[in-house]
Design a protein around this motif. Structure first.
Motif, PDB file in Angstrom:
ATOM      1  N   VAL A  15       0.601  -1.078  -0.031  1.00 49.92           N
ATOM      2  CA  VAL A  15      -0.032   0.004   0.008  1.00 49.92           C
ATOM      3  C   VAL A  15       0.807   1.276  -0.022  1.00 49.92           C
ATOM      4  CG1 VAL A  15      -1.774   1.110   1.224  1.00 49.92           C
ATOM      5  CG2 VAL A  15      -1.870  -1.288   1.206  1.00 49.92           C
ATOM      6  N   GLN A  16       1.988   1.152   0.578  1.00 54.00           N
ATOM      7  CA  GLN A  16       2.803   2.247   0.797  1.00 54.00           C
ATOM      8  C   GLN A  16       3.838   2.568  -0.245  1.00 54.00           C
ATOM      9  OE1 GLN A  16       2.426   0.689   3.713  1.00 54.00           O
ATOM     10  NE2 GLN A  16       0.906   2.393   4.614  1.00 54.00           N
ATOM     11  N   THR A  17       4.224   1.372  -0.958  1.00 55.57           N
ATOM     12  CA  THR A  17       5.384   1.613  -2.292  1.00 55.57           C
ATOM     13  C   THR A  17       4.695   1.401  -3.583  1.00 55.57           C
ATOM     14  OG1 THR A  17       6.209  -0.528  -1.826  1.00 55.57           O
ATOM     15  CG2 THR A  17       7.082   0.957  -0.513  1.00 55.57           C
ATOM     16  N   GLY A  18       3.681   0.680  -3.529  1.00 57.56           N
ATOM     17  CA  GLY A  18       3.305   0.202  -4.853  1.00 57.56           C
ATOM     18  C   GLY A  18       4.012  -1.215  -5.094  1.00 57.56           C
ATOM     19  N   GLU A  19       4.892  -1.635  -4.565  1.00 57.42           N
ATOM     20  CA  GLU A  19       5.721  -2.664  -4.903  1.00 57.42           C
ATOM     21  C   GLU A  19       5.132  -3.994  -4.780  1.00 57.42           C
ATOM     22  OE1 GLU A  19       9.770  -5.059  -3.700  1.00 57.42           O
ATOM     23  OE2 GLU A  19       9.037  -3.393  -2.405  1.00 57.42           O
ATOM     24  N   LEU A  20       4.977  -4.883  -5.825  1.00 56.67           N
ATOM     25  CA  LEU A  20       4.365  -6.203  -5.784  1.00 56.67           C
ATOM     26  C   LEU A  20       5.222  -7.508  -5.836  1.00 56.67           C
ATOM     27  CD1 LEU A  20       1.527  -7.477  -6.395  1.00 56.67           C
ATOM     28  CD2 LEU A  20       2.302  -7.651  -8.963  1.00 56.67           C
ATOM     29  N   ILE A  21       5.123  -8.091  -4.601  1.00 55.44           N
ATOM     30  CA  ILE A  21       6.059  -9.228  -4.302  1.00 55.44           C
ATOM     31  C   ILE A  21       5.677 -10.173  -5.310  1.00 55.44           C
ATOM     32  CG2 ILE A  21       4.616 -10.033  -2.542  1.00 55.44           C
ATOM     33  CD1 ILE A  21       7.064 -10.974  -0.975  1.00 55.44           C
ATOM     34  N   ALA A 246      -0.255  -1.700  16.756  1.00 55.38           N
ATOM     35  CA  ALA A 246      -1.033  -2.512  15.875  1.00 55.38           C
ATOM     36  C   ALA A 246      -1.901  -2.342  14.981  1.00 55.38           C
ATOM     37  CB  ALA A 246      -1.485  -3.840  16.933  1.00 55.38           C
ATOM     38  N   ALA A 247      -2.809  -1.406  15.419  1.00 55.98           N
ATOM     39  CA  ALA A 247      -4.010  -0.879  14.855  1.00 55.98           C
ATOM     40  C   ALA A 247      -3.419  -0.200  13.468  1.00 55.98           C
ATOM     41  CB  ALA A 247      -4.827   0.162  15.466  1.00 55.98           C
ATOM     42  N   ASP A 248      -2.546   0.629  13.573  1.00 60.47           N
ATOM     43  CA  ASP A 248      -1.953   1.453  12.403  1.00 60.47           C
ATOM     44  C   ASP A 248      -1.165   0.774  11.647  1.00 60.47           C
ATOM     45  OD1 ASP A 248      -3.152   3.982  13.770  1.00 60.47           O
ATOM     46  OD2 ASP A 248      -1.318   4.391  14.660  1.00 60.47           O
ATOM     47  N   MET A 249      -0.610  -0.443  12.026  1.00 62.08           N
ATOM     48  CA  MET A 249       0.234  -1.270  10.882  1.00 62.08           C
ATOM     49  C   MET A 249      -0.711  -2.071  10.338  1.00 62.08           C
ATOM     50  SD  MET A 249       3.555  -2.188  13.628  1.00 62.08           S
ATOM     51  CE  MET A 249       4.222  -3.242  12.301  1.00 62.08           C
ATOM     52  N   PHE A 250      -1.631  -2.580  10.761  1.00 64.67           N
ATOM     53  CA  PHE A 250      -2.344  -3.668  10.292  1.00 64.67           C
ATOM     54  C   PHE A 250      -3.614  -2.990   9.325  1.00 64.67           C
ATOM     55  CE2 PHE A 250      -5.790  -7.084  10.538  1.00 64.67           C
ATOM     56  CZ  PHE A 250      -5.256  -8.142   9.743  1.00 64.67           C
ATOM     57  N   PHE A 251      -3.941  -1.809   9.364  1.00 64.81           N
ATOM     58  CA  PHE A 251      -4.971  -1.050   8.707  1.00 64.81           C
ATOM     59  C   PHE A 251      -4.934  -0.913   7.257  1.00 64.81           C
ATOM     60  CE2 PHE A 251      -7.181   2.907   7.111  1.00 64.81           C
ATOM     61  CZ  PHE A 251      -8.378   2.288   7.056  1.00 64.81           C
ATOM     62  N   PRO A 252      -3.776  -0.433   6.771  1.00 66.82           N
ATOM     63  CA  PRO A 252      -3.627  -0.163   5.404  1.00 66.82           C
ATOM     64  C   PRO A 252      -3.776  -1.195   4.489  1.00 66.82           C
ATOM     65  CG  PRO A 252      -1.957   0.927   6.492  1.00 66.82           C
ATOM     66  CD  PRO A 252      -2.502   0.112   7.491  1.00 66.82           C
ATOM     67  N   SER A 253      -3.074  -2.148   4.847  1.00 70.46           N
ATOM     68  CA  SER A 253      -3.278  -3.641   3.908  1.00 70.46           C
ATOM     69  C   SER A 253      -4.782  -4.259   4.046  1.00 70.46           C
ATOM     70  CB  SER A 253      -2.011  -4.535   4.230  1.00 70.46           C
ATOM     71  OG  SER A 253      -2.330  -5.115   5.604  1.00 70.46           O
TER      72      SER A 253
END
Length: 354
Positions: A15-21, A246-253
């Motif tokens: 979500v932050q970088t647009g990079e696709l693993i 925890a809340a802030d880390m898990f929310f974007p994805s």
């Protein structure tokens, strides 16, 4: 009380970088996650089957087998095997092979699957959705009961007294039924005397308590020993050192993934308000610090009757190091709290009954 992890091995854009693993890198990461889960004392690791670009695990048994030889005690399961579009003979052989490699730690979690890509891929008609599952489950169970099988149905060629190999270490190879909360599937699992897994991913987890009671009632009516039938839950969540982190880390994805699936299925927009509501104590998200997550799992055990809890992490694509830390915290901090409290509570209940 068993505690573990489930994953769908997602490969969505960061979500932050647009990079696709890549699929390959994410598969290797999951092997590392399973090895860590075993090391920190978790009981079970489940891998979901999907057949689309944003999920890497179309063959959970192969991925689990890659980790089997690097682990010693953790049980390894699909989460779920889409049995309706699979060949039960091949499913049994794959998981019997996994059972041999892991020396008796394999399980099959069978379900219809909420994603339908596998049906056209393997040539099945969605109009046969329910009939396919019923028929193939019948065959799978026969395969677990006997080395040689005679069987016939409408959607697969008949089998006439043929041996199915390899045979698993466990006899029988465990088969669980995965359900999203459908009443009919819960009753069917009970009547068959099969362990039940509930996907508790929305609303209030306490809403599932009547389904567990219905499952146990059906099992008892069919003559099964209800005390020997475990009930598991699969719920989204994440653990970090404090609740806000925890809340802030898990929310974007989570938001990105829920909105992708939401657009496909006609759901409303998944907002931060929706997310925060689900994080509340009575909500279905298990996100927070170890004490918070442990408290919610304990509540689920006491009020719904869950005997196995599987934390689904990540939801979408998250940094591997963050997922590994969440797994570490689940095993080293959350699980000991939950097990100690459940042991104390069960002893208290037993003393009252005596």
């Amino acid at each position: 009380m068993e505690i573990g992890i489930s994953t769908f091995v997602e490969t969505t854009p960061n979500v932050q970088t647009g990079e696709l693993i890549s699929h390959a890198e994410r598969l290797r990461e999951v092997v590392e996650e399973i090895v860590l889960a075993d090391k920190v004392g978790l009981d079970i690791f489940g891998v979901g089957e999907h057949h689309r670009k944003d999920y890497a695990a179309s063959s959970p048994a192969v991925l689990l087998a890659a980790a089997a030889s690097q682990t010693t005690r953790i049980r390894l399961t699909s989460a779920v095997t889409v049995l309706s579009s699979a060949d039960p003979v091949r499913v049994f052989q794959d998981f019997a092979t996994l059972d041999g490699i892991s020396n008796g730690r394999a399980e099959i979690m069978a379900g219809r699957g909420s994603f339908i890509e596998s049906f056209p891929l393997f040539g099945y008609d969605l109009n046969d959705y329910d009939e396919l599952f019923d028929e193939k489950l019948d065959l799978l169970l026969k395969l677990t009961e006997s080395e040689k099988v005679t069987w016939s149905g409408n959607h697969r060629p008949a089998i006439n007294n043929l041996g199915i190999y390899p045979r698993p270490v466990q006899n029988p190879l465990p088969v669980w039924i995965g359900s999203g909360g459908n009443t009919e599937s819960v009753i069917r699992a009970g009547l068959l005397g099969l362990p039940l897994v509930l996907a508790i991913i929305g609303g209030s987890p306490l809403q599932f308590a009547p389904l567990v009671k219905l499952y146990k009632k059906a099992a008892a009516q069919a003559g099964h020993d209800v005390s020997k039938l475990p009930v598991a839950s699969h719920s989204h969540g994440f653990i970090a050192e404090d609740n806000q982190l925890a809340a802030d880390m898990f929310f974007p994805s989570t938001q990105a993934s829920m909105n992708v699936i939401g657009r496909e299925r006609g759901w409303g927009h998944y907002s931060r308000a929706s997310y925060d509501a689900a994080r509340r104590f009575e909500g279905a998200l298990y996100v927070g610090d170890p004490d918070t997550v442990a408290e919610k799992i304990i509540h689920l055990r006491k009020h719904v009757g869950i005997t196995r809890f599987m934390l689904h992490v990540p939801l979408g694509t998250m940094p591997h190091k963050d997922v590994m830390r969440a797994i570490e915290l689940l095993g080293t901090e959350v699980a000991p709290i939950v097990r100690a409290e459940i042991s104390r509570w069960e002893a208290e209940v037993e003393a009252k009954e005596d």
